[in-house]
Design an enzyme around this catalytic site. Sequence first.
Site, PDB file in Angstrom:
ATOM      1  N   TYR A  86       0.866  -1.178   0.000  1.00  0.00           N
ATOM      2  CA  TYR A  86       0.000   0.000   0.000  1.00  0.00           C
ATOM      3  C   TYR A  86       0.904   1.229   0.000  1.00  0.00           C
ATOM      4  O   TYR A  86       1.480   1.592   1.023  1.00  0.00           O
ATOM      5  CB  TYR A  86      -0.913  -0.041   1.232  1.00  0.00           C
ATOM      6  CG  TYR A  86      -1.873   1.128   1.378  1.00  0.00           C
ATOM      7  CD1 TYR A  86      -2.032   2.097   0.396  1.00  0.00           C
ATOM      8  CD2 TYR A  86      -2.651   1.254   2.514  1.00  0.00           C
ATOM      9  CE1 TYR A  86      -2.920   3.151   0.548  1.00  0.00           C
ATOM     10  CE2 TYR A  86      -3.550   2.301   2.678  1.00  0.00           C
ATOM     11  CZ  TYR A  86      -3.671   3.249   1.686  1.00  0.00           C
ATOM     12  OH  TYR A  86      -4.550   4.289   1.841  1.00  0.00           O
ATOM     13  N   LYS A 124      -0.989  -1.240  -4.285  1.00  0.00           N
ATOM     14  CA  LYS A 124      -2.115  -0.308  -4.293  1.00  0.00           C
ATOM     15  C   LYS A 124      -1.460   1.054  -4.446  1.00  0.00           C
ATOM     16  O   LYS A 124      -0.820   1.552  -3.523  1.00  0.00           O
ATOM     17  CB  LYS A 124      -2.914  -0.398  -2.995  1.00  0.00           C
ATOM     18  CG  LYS A 124      -3.967   0.676  -2.850  1.00  0.00           C
ATOM     19  CD  LYS A 124      -4.817   0.347  -1.651  1.00  0.00           C
ATOM     20  CE  LYS A 124      -5.566   1.477  -1.009  1.00  0.00           C
ATOM     21  NZ  LYS A 124      -5.638   2.745  -1.645  1.00  0.00           N
TER      22      LYS A 124
HETATM   23  C1  NAY Z   1      -7.795   3.497   1.588  1.00  0.00           C
HETATM   24  O1  NAY Z   1      -6.863   2.950   2.143  1.00  0.00           O
HETATM   25  O2  NAY Z   1      -8.925   3.468   2.043  1.00  0.00           O
HETATM   26  C2  NAY Z   1      -7.507   4.234   0.373  1.00  0.00           C
HETATM   27  O3  NAY Z   1      -6.412   4.728   0.207  1.00  0.00           O
HETATM   28  C3  NAY Z   1      -8.545   4.371  -0.660  1.00  0.00           C
HETATM   29  C4  NAY Z   1      -8.175   5.420  -1.622  1.00  0.00           C
HETATM   30  C5  NAY Z   1      -8.638   6.749  -1.112  1.00  0.00           C
HETATM   31  N1  NAY Z   1      -7.564   7.377  -0.368  1.00  0.00           N
HETATM   32  C6  NAY Z   1      -7.776   7.967   0.811  1.00  0.00           C
HETATM   33  C7  NAY Z   1      -6.558   8.417   1.516  1.00  0.00           C
HETATM   34  O4  NAY Z   1      -8.874   8.156   1.266  1.00  0.00           O
HETATM   35  O5  NAY Z   1     -10.339   6.887  -2.656  1.00  0.00           O
HETATM   36  C8  NAY Z   1      -9.165   7.541  -2.268  1.00  0.00           C
HETATM   37  C9  NAY Z   1      -9.460   9.007  -1.935  1.00  0.00           C
HETATM   38  O6  NAY Z   1     -10.292   9.093  -0.815  1.00  0.00           O
HETATM   39  C10 NAY Z   1     -10.150   9.684  -3.112  1.00  0.00           C
HETATM   40  O7  NAY Z   1      -9.399   9.538  -4.277  1.00  0.00           O
HETATM   41  C11 NAY Z   1     -10.403  11.180  -2.826  1.00  0.00           C
HETATM   42  O8  NAY Z   1      -9.200  11.888  -2.846  1.00  0.00           O
END
Ligand code: NAY
Length: 289
Positions: free
Chosen positions: A133, A161
């Site tokens: 990740y 990821k």
């Molecule tokens: C996670 O671990 O839940 C994620 O990283 C999912 C990806 C999301 N990142 C975060 C930090 O929330 O979906 C993205 C993000 O929310 C979205 O692109 C809006 O910026």
Amino acid sequence: MKKLYSALMTAFNEDGSVNLDGVREMVRYNIDVNHIDGLYVGGSTGESFMLSTEEKKNIFKVAYEETAGKAHLIAQVGSLNLNEAKELAKYVTDLGYPMISAVTPFYYNFSFEQIKNYYNSILEGVDNKLIIYSIPALTGVALSLDQFAELFENPKIVGIKYTNADFYLLERVRNRFPDKLILSGFDEMLLPALALDVDGAIGSTFNLNAPRVKEEIAAFEAGDIKKARELQTLSNDYITDLLNNDLYPTIKLVFEKLGVHAGYCKEPMSKPTPEMEAGAQKIYEKYFK
Ligand code: NAY
């Protein structure tokens, strides 16, 4: 076909305790309404870095049971406490999770040797596959192409990821590792990531918006880039509205309007204010009614 994963949220009660029934409801919504390909459990969106080991285990268990084989599951087990990460990796593997993931260790500015040791230790004695990740904006850890290559020397490490806006690196990674699983992590940059041949995407905003995103992926795969871009623009209008209204609490507020008991976020995340409520109502009416 590229795969779409929702990053599963955690429903909290107002006092910050976990509401497992709410978690079940969000799993169900993702399966029954979104027809999602998979769920990423225990990630940033799940507010996992603020949970106890016991809470994490309960969420992993409930998500596994409720999914009942109807979607692919990836458990994010990474933690600054390596013993906890190892314990969770064993726990979810015994439960039956077909894949795990671990965030790069953050905060202490670890050396690459230490990071490599962290991943290899998590996987020691665990019969499972892992995707790294990588989220440099939040962890401060930006792995290089050669460092990914070195981590991939462990055959159990099968992908990334990739939550990073560095598309040069993404192209280099895709080109050098054509067989590795790369799942894109910035929902607002899905289309350029698709163009660089990622295998799919994991995102928070897909919890509500998956049907539109699946349409975008289908258009992209059919070669209809104009349609895919129009759909990305629509998604980005929605994502911009979410980000301007406080992302995670707003997704939960919209979930509630759809009859799903997503509950609260855990402090220090915000509790909904009347202004956020009003913003969430507008988002609901504009995109989901
Ligand atoms: C996670 O671990 O839940 C994620 O990283 C999912 C990806 C999301 N990142 C975060 C930090 O929330 O979906 C993205 C993000 O929310 C979205 O692109 C809006 O910026």
